[in-house]
Design an enzyme around this catalytic site. Structure first.
Site, PDB file in Angstrom:
ATOM      1  NE  ARG A 221     -10.968   8.664   7.800  1.00  0.00           N
ATOM      2  CZ  ARG A 221      -9.717   8.239   7.726  1.00  0.00           C
ATOM      3  NH1 ARG A 221      -9.248   7.816   6.561  1.00  0.00           N
ATOM      4  NH2 ARG A 221      -8.938   8.255   8.784  1.00  0.00           N
ATOM      5  CD  GLU A 223     -12.364   6.952   2.404  1.00  0.00           C
ATOM      6  OE1 GLU A 223     -12.751   5.792   2.626  1.00  0.00           O
ATOM      7  OE2 GLU A 223     -11.292   7.417   2.812  1.00  0.00           O
ATOM      8  NE  ARG A 229      -8.936  -3.688  -0.044  1.00  0.00           N
ATOM      9  CZ  ARG A 229      -7.718  -3.903  -0.513  1.00  0.00           C
ATOM     10  NH1 ARG A 229      -6.746  -3.085  -0.216  1.00  0.00           N
ATOM     11  NH2 ARG A 229      -7.465  -4.934  -1.261  1.00  0.00           N
ATOM     12  CG  HIS A 230     -12.639   1.695   1.396  1.00  0.00           C
ATOM     13  ND1 HIS A 230     -12.062   1.008   0.363  1.00  0.00           N
ATOM     14  CD2 HIS A 230     -11.725   2.595   1.813  1.00  0.00           C
ATOM     15  CE1 HIS A 230     -10.845   1.471   0.157  1.00  0.00           C
ATOM     16  NE2 HIS A 230     -10.609   2.436   1.024  1.00  0.00           N
ATOM     17  CD  GLU A 362      -3.575   2.153   4.514  1.00  0.00           C
ATOM     18  OE1 GLU A 362      -3.594   2.608   3.362  1.00  0.00           O
ATOM     19  OE2 GLU A 362      -4.027   2.765   5.509  1.00  0.00           O
ATOM     20  CB  SER A 365      -1.102   4.926   7.455  1.00  0.00           C
ATOM     21  OG  SER A 365      -2.236   5.660   7.749  1.00  0.00           O
ATOM     22  NE  ARG A 412      -9.339  -1.098   5.441  1.00  0.00           N
ATOM     23  CZ  ARG A 412      -8.781  -0.213   4.641  1.00  0.00           C
ATOM     24  NH1 ARG A 412      -7.460  -0.071   4.620  1.00  0.00           N
ATOM     25  NH2 ARG A 412      -9.524   0.536   3.853  1.00  0.00           N
TER      26      ARG A 412
END
Ligand code: AMO
Length: 438
Positions: A221, A223, A229-230, A362, A365, A412
């Site tokens: 990712r 991001e 947490r990323h 999270e 998902s 996570r």
């Protein structure tokens, strides 16, 4: 210091196996040098290996001079092999020690070390990650990765017992699945390609072939956020199942999370003690809050989120304080979920998507997917994506059965199991906004 070969020498025992039962026996141990001490009549050092530690003691009067000099040369964290006799004694930490007849320095550590793996000199996370090879020798690091290992073993075992087959899908891909902005481009001969964000489209196609599949693999990712947490490279456990809906795969996820927590509690007592963490095994069934419930709870707690928006981190934190342990958030607005998620039949502005939360984190998902070709094209367009770019995917989705699945972040999950605050602690060599090495 001279580097000596391992040559014909082989380890006969791990340090943990050196017990009073072996009294007077000759053994060979191999490991890392810990503290080296000189106490008048004796020189001794601690040798640590993967199982624990053993004391190597050389009484000056009884030990060869050359060997004593070698002990003086030893530096902490050097790799050594020791041949010697097991002696029972009250003086040593485990009531037993080794009197050396030979010491081979397999690889000496130059001093000063960039990091103290015994943690007596505290270092910040960045310094630790720069010297990760040494940092991972700390008992806390070993505990985290053993817990991660046992959790993953339990998960694999659970899925295989539930008739899943493990698959590997390409990591060099042509299109985005999660969001176009978060793609890492790579040069693929004369074309541009990307690192895969998720095995999403492949696992969906595979439900038409193998019905129940899972994959444990990297997701990339791009991001920009730099948060605890990323990561920019994470490990995802993905499943996809034919002939079911979101509710069924939530049941699977629930069972699998409970199993992972229970197995870690059973198999990693020592590791949890090292970390000072006492995880509770979540109870089934996990609470299932709708998105609207979550918004109401947050509003009552003074956090107003406009309907249709994703939950920002402060809202997730608040919600995690209100609902303890593991819980699902279901019935998300379709507009904020990816194109492949099935809208609810009776209310298409909502979707059959869910998130699994563990307190404020999270973990996973998923949802029911779109298997109908026309609806898929329509949703791609609604999301501003060009169906032509998905032409071969759509071709491969012909008559794929109704299906559902999820993606669970292993890094996570390890945070939740170990009580760790920063995801980087749970990854061997993390990749984040600033870090591409080691
Ligand atoms: P999603 O993007 O929510 O869903 O990812 C699934 C899970 O993967 C983990 N994760 C991350 N962990 C660390 N750093 C990141 N940058 C990161 N991004 C994701 C999280 C997250 O819950 N295709 C869907 C899954 C599905 O529907 O099957 C997907 O990728 O724990």
């Amino acid at each position: 210091m001279k580097l000596e070969g391992i040559r014909n020498l082989r380890r006969t025992h791990l340090s943990i196996q050196i017990t009073p039962k072996l009294s007077e026996k000759e053994v060979v141990v191999m490991g890392r040098v810990g503290d080296v001490r000189d106490l008048g009549g004796i020189k001794f050092f601690i040798l640590s290996d993967i199982s624990g530690a053993i004391q190597i003691t050389a009484p000056k009067a009884k030990t060869d001079k050359k060997l004593l000099m070698k002990i003086d040369e030893l530096t902490r964290e050097s790799s050594v092999a020791v041949k010697g006799k097991v002696v029972v004694t009250k003086q040593a930490p485990r009531g037993v020690e080794i009197l050396p007849s030979e010491i081979r320095i397999l690889n000496p550590a130059s001093t000063p070390l960039p990091l103290d793996p015994q943690g007596r000199v505290k270092a910040n996370l960045d310094t630790r990650l720069d010297a990760r090879g040494l940092d991972l020798r700390r008992p806390e690091s070993l505990a985290i990765f053993k817990i991660r290992h046992h959790a993953l073993q339990a998960i694999r075992d659970y899925l295989v017992k539930h008739d899943f087959i493990e698959v590997q899908t390409p990591k060099i891909v042509a299109t985005a699945t999660e969001s176009g902005a978060a793609l890492f481009p790579v040069s693929y001969f004369e074309r541009e390609a990307f690192l895969s964000q998720s095995p999403q489209l492949y696992k969906e196609v595979l439900t038409g072939c193998f019905e129940r599949v899972f994959e444990v693999g990297p997701i990339f990712r791009a991001e920009e956020h730099d948060t605890p947490r990323h990561l920019n490279e994470a490990t995802s456990i993905d499943i996809e199942v034919a002939y079911v809906t979101a509710d069924d795969v939530m049941d699977i996820l629930e069972g699998l999370i409970v199993r992972a927590f229970a197995e870690v509690k059973k198999k990693c007592e020592k590791e949890l003690e090292v970390l000072g963490h006492k995880p509770e095994v979540p109870r089934k069934p996990f609470p299932r809050l709708t998105y609207d419930d979550a918004l109401n709870k947050l509003e009552q707690a003074g956090v107003k989120i406009p309907w249709g928006e994703d939950l920002p981190t402060p809202a997730e934190k608040k919600l995690g304080g209100l609902v303890k342990g593991a819980y699902f958030v279901v019935d998300w607005p379709s507009a904020i979920k990816p194109f492949y998620i099935h809208p609810k039949k009776d209310d298409p502005k909502l979707s059959e998507a869910f998130d699994l939360m563990f307190e404020e984190l999270e973990l996973a998902s998923g949802g029911t997917r779109i298997h109908e070709g026309e609806l898929l094209v329509q949703r791609l367009k609604q999301k501003g994506l060009n169906p032509d770019n998905f032409e071969l995917h759509i071709k491969n989705m012909v008559a794929v059965p109704p299906h559902a699945g999820w993606g669970l972040g292993l890094d996570r999950l390890t945070m939740a199991l170990t009580g760790t605050e920063n995801v980087r602690e749970c990854v061997l060599f993390p990749r984040d906004r600033k870090r591409l090495t080691p």
